[in-house]
Design an enzyme around this catalytic site. Structure first.
Site, short mmCIF file in Angstrom:
data_model
loop_
_atom_site.label_atom_id
_atom_site.label_comp_id
_atom_site.label_asym_id
_atom_site.label_seq_id
_atom_site.Cartn_x
_atom_site.Cartn_y
_atom_site.Cartn_z
N ASP A 80 51.77 38.12 36.67
CA ASP A 80 51.36 38.91 37.84
C ASP A 80 52.37 40.04 38.05
O ASP A 80 53.49 40.00 37.51
CB ASP A 80 51.26 38.04 39.10
CG ASP A 80 52.58 37.40 39.50
OD1 ASP A 80 53.30 36.91 38.61
OD2 ASP A 80 52.91 37.40 40.70
N GLU A 146 54.49 34.77 40.72
CA GLU A 146 55.92 34.95 40.92
C GLU A 146 56.22 36.00 41.97
O GLU A 146 57.12 35.85 42.79
CB GLU A 146 56.61 35.32 39.59
CG GLU A 146 58.12 35.12 39.60
CD GLU A 146 58.91 36.29 40.16
OE1 GLU A 146 60.09 36.11 40.48
OE2 GLU A 146 58.35 37.40 40.31
ZN LIG Z 1 59.69 39.41 37.56
#
Ligand SMILES: [Zn+2]
Length: 454
Positions: A80, A146
């Site tokens: 992501d 993340e």
């Molecule tokens: Zn990163």
């Protein structure tokens, strides 16, 4: 080969896998499927694992090689990315990979982490093409949340980790070099305890022309408490705060020798004339290995331009502490609560105090004497002709200590891009030289690891 890796990265960048935007969930899933598809072409056994946190993006678990005589290395990265729009000030479309004359590739995620994912994939693909057998067993653990605090990561990994089997080392490819010139390896990050101090008095905001002078104002109490947290030299005044902070050893001190850090440049880059201690090593230690406290803001306070004569009824101070070995974040949160309550009680205020631990995360400290670090440093020396800097992050990456515990293996962070690549920012870029270098370093490192007999 450069064209193939660039083409792969171009396709990967084109997916707008922005985890903070739930309307992009389908695109994020397609990103994971694209990575799965490519890993499968080189023989990796891949499973997309649904995130235990509903609505969050799936994780990618991959397995390649089952030789019990070989070490098993796990690669962690995230697919992501941070949001990006051309209106934010990008020179070109953020989701179209562009190669410019300056030798850099431009596009959202090229540094963080799509470039590192491409470097890892091609490192392994080429090793297989050259030898047909890998020097080590490989595992993949890629996540898609993340940039949104890794929501659901710990629960999902805890539930499905048996798929990965026994792991000997964790290679985190989610970082940049400490400087633009010199490669680096990270061996630590600070923990965090984020606290809220809420003071409430009147049932709602009041007019200072009416109640001013007649009541004890919540803001006065809050400012008083905030002023008790640290002194002007940055020393935290909470009792017991430093009790468990590890002292600097000679070995640790030696890691600061010859680091590519200039105090002058540092001060210039953030626009300050002086730092708390005018010494480069002390400054690095203050950023990485000493704990700190920051007052971030006050919710409920009047903060607009102009003059509003309000007496805020409830104010919440937001404070965080960056923590280091061997401070326990939960214990620090308790010490904070105890201390603030005690200080508040001394004031004999009629207002109400509420303290909340808004989030805690563990610190991480890797052992640079471990074979992974030696194999990584030797690979960097061989490829870049320079020994890397061993550096730490002043920020917090709680998933690393989590993975170390859950998978029972040591971790290391290998930087691929350069510090000024603009990760999370406009015109994020990655030097083609670093993409290729990252791939080559991974190959040499895996070969080095295969020679270790411990
Ligand atoms: Zn990163």
């Amino acid at each position: 080969m450069n064209d193939t890796i660039k083409d792969f990265l171009k396709q990967l960048v084109a997916f707008e896998s922005v985890s903070s935007d739930k309307s992009k969930a389908e695109i994020s899933r397609k990103t994971a499927e694209f990575i799965k598809f490519n890993l499968e072409t080189i023989g990796v056994h891949v499973q997309l694992i649904e995130n235990e946190k509903e609505g969050n993006n799936p994780l990618i678990f991959g397995k390649l090689g089952e030789n019990p005589r070989k070490k098993t290395m796990l690669f962690y990265s995230h697919y992501d990315v941070q949001p990006a729009k051309i209106e934010d000030g990008w020179d070109t479309d953020p989701f179209t990979l562009i190669e410019k004359e300056d030798g850099y590739l431009y596009g959202r995620g090229v540094n963080d982490d799509k470039g590192p994912i491409a470097a890892t994939f091609f490192a392994i693909k080429e090793l297989l093409e050259d030898n047909e057998v890998l020097p080590v067993n490989i595992r993949f653990l890629y996540e898609g949340e993340e940039e949104s605090s890794s929501g659901g990561f710990e629960e999902t990994v805890t539930k499905y980790k048996s798929f990965l089997g026994k792991i000997d080392g964790i290679l985190v490819l989610d970082s940049s070099w400490f400087t633009d010139q010199k490669p680096s390896i990270d061996y630590g990050a600070r923990g965090i305890a984020y606290m809220g101090i809420e003071i409430s008095g009147p049932n709602q905001d009041q007019h200072s022309g009416l109640v001013g002078g007649s009541i004890r104002e919540p803001m006065t109490d809050l400012i008083f408490l905030l002023s008790k947290l640290s002194d002007l030299k940055g020393k935290v005044l909470i009792e017991g705060f430093y009790d468990k902070v590890k002292l600097v050893t000679e070995e640790e001190k030696s890691l600061y020798d010859n680091l590519a850090f200039s105090l002058k440049e540092y001060k210039k880059s953030i626009g300050v004339d002086r730092v708390l201690i005018e010494d480069p090593v002390q400054t690095m230690m203050n950023m990485w290995r000493n704990p700190s406290i920051t007052i971030h803001g006050i919710q409920g306070a009047f903060s607009e331009p102009g003059t509003k004569t309000v007496v805020p009824g409830t104010v919440i101070g937001k404070i965080s502490m960056r923590l280091v070995p061997d401070q326990d974040p939960t214990e620090i949160a308790d010490l904070f609560t105890h201390y603030v309550k005690k200080e508040f009680n001394k004031t004999n205020s009629p207002n109400k105090l509420k303290i909340t631990a808004m989030g805690v995360g563990d610190w991480w400290y890797g052992n640079v004497e471990n074979y992974i670090y030696k194999a990584g440093a030797a690979a960097i020396k061989e490829y870049w002709k320079i020994y890397p800097d061993f550096t730490r992050s002043g920020g917090s990456i709680p998933i690393i200590p989590f993975m170390e515990k859950a998978l029972n293996a040591p971790a290391m962070i290998l930087g691929v891009g350069q510090t000024s690549d603009g990760a999370h920012s406009q015109n994020e870029h990655l030097r083609l030289k670093n993409l290729i270098g990252g791939k080559e370093v991974i190959q040499i490192m895996l070969k080095n690891i295969s020679k270790v007999t411990e």
